[in-house]
Design an enzyme around this catalytic site. Sequence first.
Site, PDB file in Angstrom:
ATOM      1  N   HIS A  65       0.850  -1.198   0.000  1.00 22.74           N
ATOM      2  CA  HIS A  65       0.000   0.000   0.000  1.00 22.74           C
ATOM      3  C   HIS A  65       0.882   1.243   0.000  1.00 22.74           C
ATOM      4  O   HIS A  65       1.768   1.396   0.852  1.00 22.74           O
ATOM      5  CB  HIS A  65      -0.944  -0.008   1.209  1.00 22.74           C
ATOM      6  N   ALA A  66       0.617   2.133  -0.961  1.00 29.68           N
ATOM      7  CA  ALA A  66       1.524   3.245  -1.242  1.00 29.68           C
ATOM      8  C   ALA A  66       1.762   4.165  -0.041  1.00 29.68           C
ATOM      9  O   ALA A  66       2.874   4.621   0.193  1.00 29.68           O
ATOM     10  CB  ALA A  66       0.959   4.045  -2.417  1.00 29.68           C
ATOM     11  N   ARG A  67       0.703   4.460   0.712  1.00 31.13           N
ATOM     12  CA  ARG A  67       0.808   5.496   1.741  1.00 31.13           C
ATOM     13  C   ARG A  67       1.414   5.014   3.056  1.00 31.13           C
ATOM     14  O   ARG A  67       1.639   5.815   3.962  1.00 31.13           O
ATOM     15  CB  ARG A  67      -0.588   6.039   2.036  1.00 31.13           C
ATOM     16  N   ARG A 123      -3.431   4.803  -1.957  1.00 33.61           N
ATOM     17  CA  ARG A 123      -3.252   3.434  -1.448  1.00 33.61           C
ATOM     18  C   ARG A 123      -2.957   2.426  -2.558  1.00 33.61           C
ATOM     19  O   ARG A 123      -2.152   1.519  -2.409  1.00 33.61           O
ATOM     20  CB  ARG A 123      -4.557   3.050  -0.733  1.00 33.61           C
ATOM     21  N   ASN A 140      -3.676  -5.542  -2.305  1.00 29.70           N
ATOM     22  CA  ASN A 140      -3.957  -6.551  -1.269  1.00 29.70           C
ATOM     23  C   ASN A 140      -5.408  -7.045  -1.305  1.00 29.70           C
ATOM     24  O   ASN A 140      -5.904  -7.650  -0.366  1.00 29.70           O
ATOM     25  CB  ASN A 140      -3.610  -6.009   0.125  1.00 29.70           C
ATOM     26  N   ARG A 141      -6.080  -6.796  -2.417  1.00 30.62           N
ATOM     27  CA  ARG A 141      -7.371  -7.433  -2.728  1.00 30.62           C
ATOM     28  C   ARG A 141      -7.280  -8.156  -4.067  1.00 30.62           C
ATOM     29  O   ARG A 141      -8.266  -8.694  -4.546  1.00 30.62           O
ATOM     30  CB  ARG A 141      -8.488  -6.369  -2.841  1.00 30.62           C
ATOM     31  N   HIS A 193       2.744  -3.864   6.637  1.00 33.44           N
ATOM     32  CA  HIS A 193       1.808  -2.765   6.386  1.00 33.44           C
ATOM     33  C   HIS A 193       1.850  -1.817   7.587  1.00 33.44           C
ATOM     34  O   HIS A 193       2.529  -2.051   8.569  1.00 33.44           O
ATOM     35  CB  HIS A 193       0.370  -3.312   6.262  1.00 33.44           C
ATOM     36  N   SER A 194       1.048  -0.756   7.511  1.00 34.46           N
ATOM     37  CA  SER A 194       0.754   0.042   8.690  1.00 34.46           C
ATOM     38  C   SER A 194      -0.675   0.562   8.502  1.00 34.46           C
ATOM     39  O   SER A 194      -1.167   0.573   7.369  1.00 34.46           O
ATOM     40  CB  SER A 194       1.720   1.222   8.840  1.00 34.46           C
ATOM     41  N   TYR A 195      -1.399   0.990   9.505  1.00 34.88           N
ATOM     42  CA  TYR A 195      -0.975   0.998  10.877  1.00 34.88           C
ATOM     43  C   TYR A 195      -2.027   0.242  11.687  1.00 34.88           C
ATOM     44  O   TYR A 195      -3.106  -0.072  11.136  1.00 34.88           O
ATOM     45  CB  TYR A 195      -0.888   2.467  11.369  1.00 34.88           C
ATOM     46  N   TYR A 245     -10.513  -7.229   9.996  1.00 35.77           N
ATOM     47  CA  TYR A 245     -11.799  -7.320   9.297  1.00 35.77           C
ATOM     48  C   TYR A 245     -11.683  -8.391   8.229  1.00 35.77           C
ATOM     49  O   TYR A 245     -10.580  -8.706   7.782  1.00 35.77           O
ATOM     50  CB  TYR A 245     -12.201  -5.973   8.655  1.00 35.77           C
ATOM     51  N   GLU A 267       0.980  -5.116  10.912  1.00 31.94           N
ATOM     52  CA  GLU A 267       0.504  -3.732  10.840  1.00 31.94           C
ATOM     53  C   GLU A 267       1.311  -2.977  11.884  1.00 31.94           C
ATOM     54  O   GLU A 267       1.084  -3.126  13.086  1.00 31.94           O
ATOM     55  CB  GLU A 267      -0.987  -3.633  11.179  1.00 31.94           C
TER      56      GLU A 267
HETATM   57  O1  0X9 Z   1      -6.707  -4.178   4.477  1.00 29.54           O
HETATM   58  C1  0X9 Z   1      -5.555  -4.573   4.306  1.00 29.54           C
HETATM   59  O2  0X9 Z   1      -5.128  -4.945   3.206  1.00 29.54           O
HETATM   60  C2  0X9 Z   1      -4.589  -4.619   5.501  1.00 29.54           C
HETATM   61  N1  0X9 Z   1      -4.790  -3.460   6.340  1.00 29.54           N
HETATM   62  S1  0X9 Z   1      -4.293  -1.986   5.791  1.00 29.54           S
HETATM   63  O3  0X9 Z   1      -4.751  -0.980   6.729  1.00 29.54           O
HETATM   64  N2  0X9 Z   1      -2.704  -1.942   5.793  1.00 29.54           N
HETATM   65  O4  0X9 Z   1      -4.792  -1.792   4.453  1.00 29.54           O
HETATM   66  C3  0X9 Z   1      -4.845  -5.884   6.297  1.00 29.54           C
HETATM   67  C4  0X9 Z   1      -4.548  -7.138   5.549  1.00 29.54           C
HETATM   68  C5  0X9 Z   1      -4.879  -8.396   6.304  1.00 29.54           C
HETATM   69  N3  0X9 Z   1      -4.852  -9.550   5.446  1.00 29.54           N
HETATM   70  C6  0X9 Z   1      -5.804  -9.793   4.488  1.00 29.54           C
HETATM   71  N4  0X9 Z   1      -6.873  -9.060   4.385  1.00 29.54           N
HETATM   72  N5  0X9 Z   1      -5.627 -10.857   3.730  1.00 29.54           N
HETATM   73 ZN    ZN Z   2      -1.682  -1.905   4.027  1.00 24.20          ZN
END
Ligand code: 0X9
Ligand code: ZN
Length: 305
Positions: A65-67, A123, A140-141, A193-195, A245, A267
């Site tokens: 994630h860029a930010r 992001r 990450n999706r 990742h953060s945060y 989540y 994170e």
């Molecule tokens: O949402 C995400 O991709 C991650 N949190 S963030 O705030 N850095 O964007 C959490 C990723 C947890 N893992 C998966 N969702 N597979």
């Molecule tokens: Zn992230």
Amino acid sequence: AHSYEKYNSLETIQAWMSTMASTNAALVSKQVIGTSFEGRSIELLKIGKKTSTTKPAIFLDCGIHAREWVSPAFCQWFIKEAVSTYGADSQMTSLLDQMDVYVLPVINVDGYVHTFTTDRLWRKTRSRRAGTSCIGADPNRNFDAGWCTLGASSNPCSDTYCGSSPESEVEVKAVADFIRKNKATIKAYLTIHSYSQLLLFPYSYTYNLCKDHSELLSVAEGAASALRSLYNTRYTSGPGAATIYPAAGGSDDWAYDLGVKYSYTFELRDTGRYGFLLPESQIKPTCQETMLAVKYIAAHVQKNL
Ligand code: 0X9
Ligand code: ZN
């Protein structure tokens, strides 16, 4: 100029990577694993004592994630620590004698550049497609793990857009291809990742517990307590879906289902005071404490080779 306690530009990071590889040739080599949508190279460093046989490996990536700027900062810190403590720190020496560590400081190179030039809170990737003026998908999706079924959006304008198909983003495809190619040797997948101060493991695409839940939880708790021992920073550990989540298409779930048992998402700091805008004064303590957790996990992986 490059600094471990500053947020370096992509250009500075890539020049520094070349220098690290050429000045530590016995331990470090650079590899280009792909090209981004906008044509930038995606580069990693392979760190480990060179041997005639192939070694088991740990894959560590940052900057999906860029930010999340403290993430690439951690990958740079890890490389510095590996190179400067090899031969002096017994754990690092043993780790790099027995294993290789692939460190990819910035996956989402286009997005990272965009956060420096135009939009600090960007992001996603920066890909464009016919039919929409919205740009990018959430890398990450975009992995092939329950792709776009849960906690992801099919709207190209959303910050959690899953992309037009699994691995539609060339940056995701590059990482997935590299891990598939080295699947026999990669024993752990760590992504930074953060945060929120969390140490997450599969699954996030379902509430079902993964097969290795109890081992992954106990290693996470050990890692979190090692981390906390330095500055009393508190982390929560658990499976992604229940702890942060539900969200499908993540790299951690994808790597785990490919067969990489020790798959963790960190994170990093903080819990929201500064969020993505973590001050540079916190880079050093954040990286120092995170090293303890990463080394704890690495020791467990080594013990179980
Ligand atoms: O949402 C995400 O991709 C991650 N949190 S963030 O705030 N850095 O964007 C959490 C990723 C947890 N893992 C998966 N969702 N597979
Ligand atoms: Zn992230």
